[in-house]
Write a protein that holds these residues in place. Structure first.
Motif, PDB file in Angstrom:
ATOM      1  N   ARG A 133      38.089  44.471  42.284  1.00  0.00           N
ATOM      2  CA  ARG A 133      38.388  43.488  43.343  1.00  0.00           C
ATOM      3  C   ARG A 133      37.560  42.240  43.137  1.00  0.00           C
ATOM      4  NH1 ARG A 133      38.756  47.245  48.710  1.00  0.00           N
ATOM      5  NH2 ARG A 133      40.556  48.433  48.022  1.00  0.00           N
ATOM      6  N   PRO A 134      38.168  41.091  43.251  1.00  0.00           N
ATOM      7  CA  PRO A 134      37.383  39.875  43.039  1.00  0.00           C
ATOM      8  C   PRO A 134      36.369  39.698  44.163  1.00  0.00           C
ATOM      9  CG  PRO A 134      39.592  39.334  43.789  1.00  0.00           C
ATOM     10  CD  PRO A 134      39.564  40.819  43.579  1.00  0.00           C
ATOM     11  N   ARG A 164      34.258  37.675  46.874  1.00  0.00           N
ATOM     12  CA  ARG A 164      34.510  36.478  47.670  1.00  0.00           C
ATOM     13  C   ARG A 164      33.615  35.354  47.169  1.00  0.00           C
ATOM     14  NH1 ARG A 164      33.783  36.662  54.121  1.00  0.00           N
ATOM     15  NH2 ARG A 164      34.309  34.502  54.600  1.00  0.00           N
TER      16      ARG A 164
END
Lengths: 267, 263
Positions: free
Chosen positions: A11-12, A14
């Motif tokens: 997941r990238p 933030r």
């Protein structure tokens, strides 16, 4: 958001906020507001001190002077008529102006350039300016108002509609030309039908704006309900002013509702 | 020699502003009344060939004559007069969906009536009659007053054909007329075009993608490759090797309508 979902692989993350930019932007807006408020002598303290004056005005304005209503009907009707005349004449004149300003339909660069700038000048100058100009030219009264709204309507419709015209599919107009059609035939049978619903929608929108504007125009002597408003206000007949404001509010709301329901069915 | 329906390309060359070559010097004679199918892979210049006949795409060099008259290179009265006698049918139909079928077909008459009559929708009775007959010829006269956009794809293409017929043209140009239609409708439209060619003797140029359609409906087949004429012969004599030459590869099932229908 919990730690697990944040840390899950793949997941990238933030991206970090750019705090410097945020602080700079908030600071700049605050500074500009402070500078402007000082410039016009705006102060919350003074505002609070003057509140009783405002309250007195409100108390004096209530209740509305209903007995004045019969004398409003004529001017209200005139306001509506000014808006109708301005919208119809302006709406018709806006058609060629919009077509010539559409890059895909205009017959030549020079025409486009002149028309486009003409359109921009019309739009830049406010409706009140036109009202004063025409009041000086043809005298105070509804004709000056109707002329001012004609110009205003041209400005509104030609700008919006020329953009709709630029968005049409040029394949059909090309087919009309392939059949030996002239420029006018190409417009009539290929181009304009595609953007016709937009035109009607913008014309109705211009009518809404015009009903509202024709009240303001009266303040500078261009006829309609605004002229009555100006007379009553300058003689401190506040209950009558209240009645005028309320009746304009109702008229504008009715027109808007009708126009909106038609427009929703169009596009 | 001055038959209105003859088309002659001489060194016809089209180079687009972006440098792409549409036609790389084509010499070609189309005789009056011929039914010619143009094949070639996409980008081979099929559309350019058709569009240069009515001046929608002007030639960069060379010349095209229609009925002995050179095709003008600039928009204007002369080009409009030429276009009035050349009907065009498009892949995407290009009819005005918001107008009635009848109005769309009457667009085929705009070059034949005074401008003010078209403008005010006061079409002469004779022109309305021509429009109705055009609709009857493609069997959709019953839809005359229906909004064109409410018709099916095949019906919309028939409106396109009727509009071309209403011009009472000497020539019909059909640019991939069946590419957006299903196989059944495709055969119907192709049969319509052949029938119109035979009954009215209108010179017809059709761009087609599918080889089996070309062979089945064409009299004469013209092959284009990179803007050049690489094949010119009768539909009966065209071979697999010819197609290979035109397409630069062996034709596969995707090049056959009825094969791709089955798969």
């Amino acid at each position: 958001m919990n730690e697990a979902s944040r840390a899950a692989p793949g997941r990238p993350l933030r991206p970090a906020r750019n705090w410097t930019l945020i602080i700079a932007a908030v600071g700049a807006v605050s500074l500009m507001t402070w500078w402007s408020a000082r410039g016009i002598g705006f102060s919350l303290v003074e505002l609070a001190c003057n509140l009783p004056g405002g309250r007195r005005l409100l108390v004096e304005s209530w209740p509305p002077d209903w007995s004045f209503f019969p004398r409003l009907l004529g001017p209200l009707l005139e306001t509506l008529q000014i808006a109708v005349v301005g919208t119809v004449i302006g709406g018709i004149l806006a058609i060629p102006i919009a077509v010539l300003a559409a890059r895909n339909l205009t017959p030549g660069f020079l025409v486009w350039f002149v028309d486009r700038n003409f359109m921009n000048i019309l739009r830049t100058l406010p409706d009140l300016f036109w009202a004063m100009l025409f009041a000086a030219a043809v005298g105070f009264g509804p004709i000056a108002g109707a002329l001012a709204l004609t110009v205003f309507t041209i400005a509104v419709i030609s700008k919006l509609w020329s953009e709709s015209l630029e968005a049409i599919d040029m394949a059909v107009p090309e087919a009309v030309r392939a059949a030996g059609g002239s420029w006018l035939a190409m417009l009539q049978f290929g181009a304009i039908p595609q953007a016709l619903p937009h035109y009607v929608s913008y014309a109705l929108y211009a009518f809404e704006l015009n009903v509202r504007a024709s009240m303001i125009l009266g303040l500078v002597g261009a006829g309609g309900i605004g002229m009555v408003l100006e007379t009553q206000r300058s003689t401190f007949e506040y209950p009558r002013v209240t009645l005028i404001v309320l009746s304009v509010l109702v008229l504008v709301l009715i027109i808007e509702k009708i126009s909106e329901s038609i427009r929703r069915r169009l596009v | 020699m001055t038959d209105k329906a003859a088309i002659r390309f001489q060194g016809a060359r089209v180079v687009y502003p972006n440098g792409a070559v549409g036609l790389a010097g084509v010499d070609l004679d189309i005789k009056p009344g011929e039914f010619v199918v143009v094949v070639g892979s996409s980008g081979a210049g099929k559309s350019t060939l058709l569009r240069s006949v009515n001046g929608l795409t002007p030639l960069t060099s060379g010349s095209i004559t229609v009925g002995g008259q050179p095709v003008p290179k600039k928009e204007g009265r002369e080009l409009r007069r030429l276009r009035a006698g050349v009907g065009m049918i498009f892949q995407d139909f290009r009819i005005t969906r918001r107008l009635s079928v009848m109005t769309n077909v009457l667009v085929g008459r705009v070059a034949h009536v005074p401008g003010w009559r078209a403008m005010l929708n006061l079409w002469p009775a004779a022109d309305r009659e021509i429009a109705f007959r055009a609709l009857e010829r493609v069997s959709i006269a019953d839809k005359a007053w229906v909004r064109a956009g409410d018709l099916s794809g095949g019906q919309q293409q028939r409106v396109g054909i009727a509009r071309a017929l209403a011009q009472e043209p000497a020539i019909i140009l059909a640019d991939e007329p069946v590419a957006s239609l299903d196989p059944v409708t495709t055969h119907q439209i192709m049969r319509d075009l052949v029938r119109i060619n035979q009954e009215l003797g209108i010179t017809t140029l059709v761009n087609l993608h599918f080889l089996d359609l070309a062979r089945r409906y064409g009299q004469r087949i013209i092959g284009l490759k990179a803007g050049e004429l690489v094949y010119d012969g009768t539909a009966d004599s065209v071979t697999q090797a010819d197609f290979k030459n035109i397409y630069g590869r062996d034709p596969d099932a995707g090049d056959l309508l009825d094969e791709s229908e089955a798969s």
